[in-house]
Write a protein that holds these residues in place. Structure first.
Motif, short mmCIF file in Angstrom:
data_model
loop_
_atom_site.label_atom_id
_atom_site.label_comp_id
_atom_site.label_asym_id
_atom_site.label_seq_id
_atom_site.Cartn_x
_atom_site.Cartn_y
_atom_site.Cartn_z
N LYS A 133 41.10 33.11 13.92
CA LYS A 133 40.52 33.70 12.72
C LYS A 133 40.71 32.84 11.46
O LYS A 133 39.91 32.91 10.54
CB LYS A 133 41.11 35.08 12.49
CG LYS A 133 40.84 36.06 13.63
CD LYS A 133 41.56 37.38 13.44
CE LYS A 133 41.33 38.32 14.61
NZ LYS A 133 42.09 39.59 14.47
N GLN A 134 41.78 32.05 11.43
CA GLN A 134 42.05 31.24 10.24
C GLN A 134 42.27 29.77 10.57
O GLN A 134 41.68 28.89 9.94
CB GLN A 134 43.27 31.79 9.50
CG GLN A 134 43.07 33.17 8.89
CD GLN A 134 44.26 33.61 8.06
OE1 GLN A 134 45.02 32.79 7.53
NE2 GLN A 134 44.44 34.91 7.93
N ALA B 92 37.97 34.69 19.74
CA ALA B 92 37.32 34.24 18.51
C ALA B 92 36.01 33.50 18.77
O ALA B 92 35.11 33.51 17.93
CB ALA B 92 38.27 33.35 17.72
#
Length: 364
Positions: free
Chosen positions: A165-166, A203
């Motif tokens: 996610k990051q 993801a």
């Protein structure tokens, strides 16, 4: 008496160190009580079903009331739990896990989760007598066994919440390839119980991920996690040596997360990873965020990394006569040297530094 460089007398320094060790011993013992709470499901029972007396909590968890009562009193006295009435009869007191503490003690998917540290400390302590002998001989203590509690999944929250996610989206070329066609292939070397591979697949719904590890029990757990998350069709795991030159599959991304420093032959592992890369592929490494050079005094993070290096990471690598004996404090200059020896043309330190990890991209 003489004085030290910081103008404190020797008796002052002696007392300070004695006080420090007293506090350290209390902290270590507290972690053992946290081990009990984690292993017996005491925190989860309080978080999911609310406040309880010692009898109620014992009934919920299938444990003995007298043991549970002592544990509850300790936790309340240590302000890890709250108690409604300290003056009540021991068996009538009701104990509560504060909602602010639930993420730390009862939610393994939360970034604040720390109860695993009790498991880590208990596992590390089991082979201390053998480690004493290893210090004398230069060999390695026996490997830590999987049972009775398995391996603490201390990186699970970071992988589940941040990796896909990051962290990976912040590496533009990697993120683009993982979203592109044809679907990318990813290899996670030293995958442990599989949460990095699972997080990548969650993801990036087009990719397939293959995890490798030498630990058969970890691989069995990883396969179970893939089934539980519904990703077994795109995420697979194998018991394979990361340094095995017989690897023939090619991958668009190869990852080694907090594992290279544990490997006895890191250059061979990097060389094998390089051979696994497809054209234009990337090797991504995350390892401890230690200082650029040896510094005294050092940061709290590096102090903890050094402690784990002495107790676990270095000993685990010492059984190989050709070990590089890296230890957990692998500085960027050391990794750069390994990378060049393995045939990579360059190493980039990515602007992704977290409190505990530094990220590297190796260019073939």
């Amino acid at each position: 008496m003489g004085t030290t460089g910081d103008n404190r007398s020797r008796p002052d320094r002696t007392r300070e160190l004695a006080d420090r060790l007293f506090k350290d011993s209390g902290a270590a013992l507290e972690l053992y009580t946290i081990y009990l709470g984690e292993r017996l499901g005491l925190y989860r029972a309080l978080a999911e079903h609310g406040p309880a007396t010692s009898s109620e909590l014992a009934e919920r968890t299938g444990t003995a009331e007298r043991y549970v009562r002592e544990w509850l009193e300790h936790h309340a006295a240590s302000e890890l739990l709250e108690v409604d009435d300290t003056k009540a009869e021991p068996g009538l007191r009701r104990y509560r896990l504060p909602p602010e503490y639930v993420p730390v003690l009862a939610d393994p998917d939360d970034l604040s989760y720390e109860a695993y540290k009790g498991v880590e400390i208990a596992r590390a302590a089991r082979r201390l007598p053998q480690l004493v002998e290893a210090f004398r001989t230069g060999g390695a203590p026996p490997p830590q066994v999987w049972e009775p509690e398995g391996r603490a999944e201390f990186n699970r929250p970071q992988f589940v919440n941040l990796l896909g996610k990051q962290w990976l989206p912040a590496i533009p070329d990697v993120d683009r390839r993982l979203r592109a066609e044809p679907p990318a292939r990813v290899a996670d070397v030293a995958c442990g119980t599989g949460w990095a591979a699972i997080a990548i697949a969650q993801a990036y719904p087009r990719v397939t991920v293959h995890g490798f590890d030498l630990d058969e029990d970890a691989i069995a757990a990883a396969r179970g996690h893939a089934e539980e998350t519904g990703l077994a069709d795109r995420v697979s795991f194998s018991v394979v040596d990361a340094a095995d030159p017989a690897q023939t599959a090619r991958y668009d991304l190869v990852t080694i997360f907090e594992a290279l420093h544990d490997m006895s032959r890191p250059v061979e592992a990097l060389r094998s990873a390089r051979q696994m890369l497809a054209e234009g592929g990337t090797l991504l490494i995350a390892d401890e965020n230690v200082e650029e050079e040896f510094t005294v005094p050092t940061t709290e993070v590096e102090r903890q990394v050094y402690s784990w290096s002495v107790l676990s990471c270095l000993p685990d690598a010492m059984g190989d006569p050709q070990t590089a004996a890296t230890g957990a404090v692998m500085r960027p200059s050391t990794l750069r040297r390994y990378a060049i020896e393995a045939g990579f043309r360059d190493l980039q330190v990515l602007p992704l530094r977290t409190d505990f990890w530094r990220f590297y991209q190796l260019l073939p």
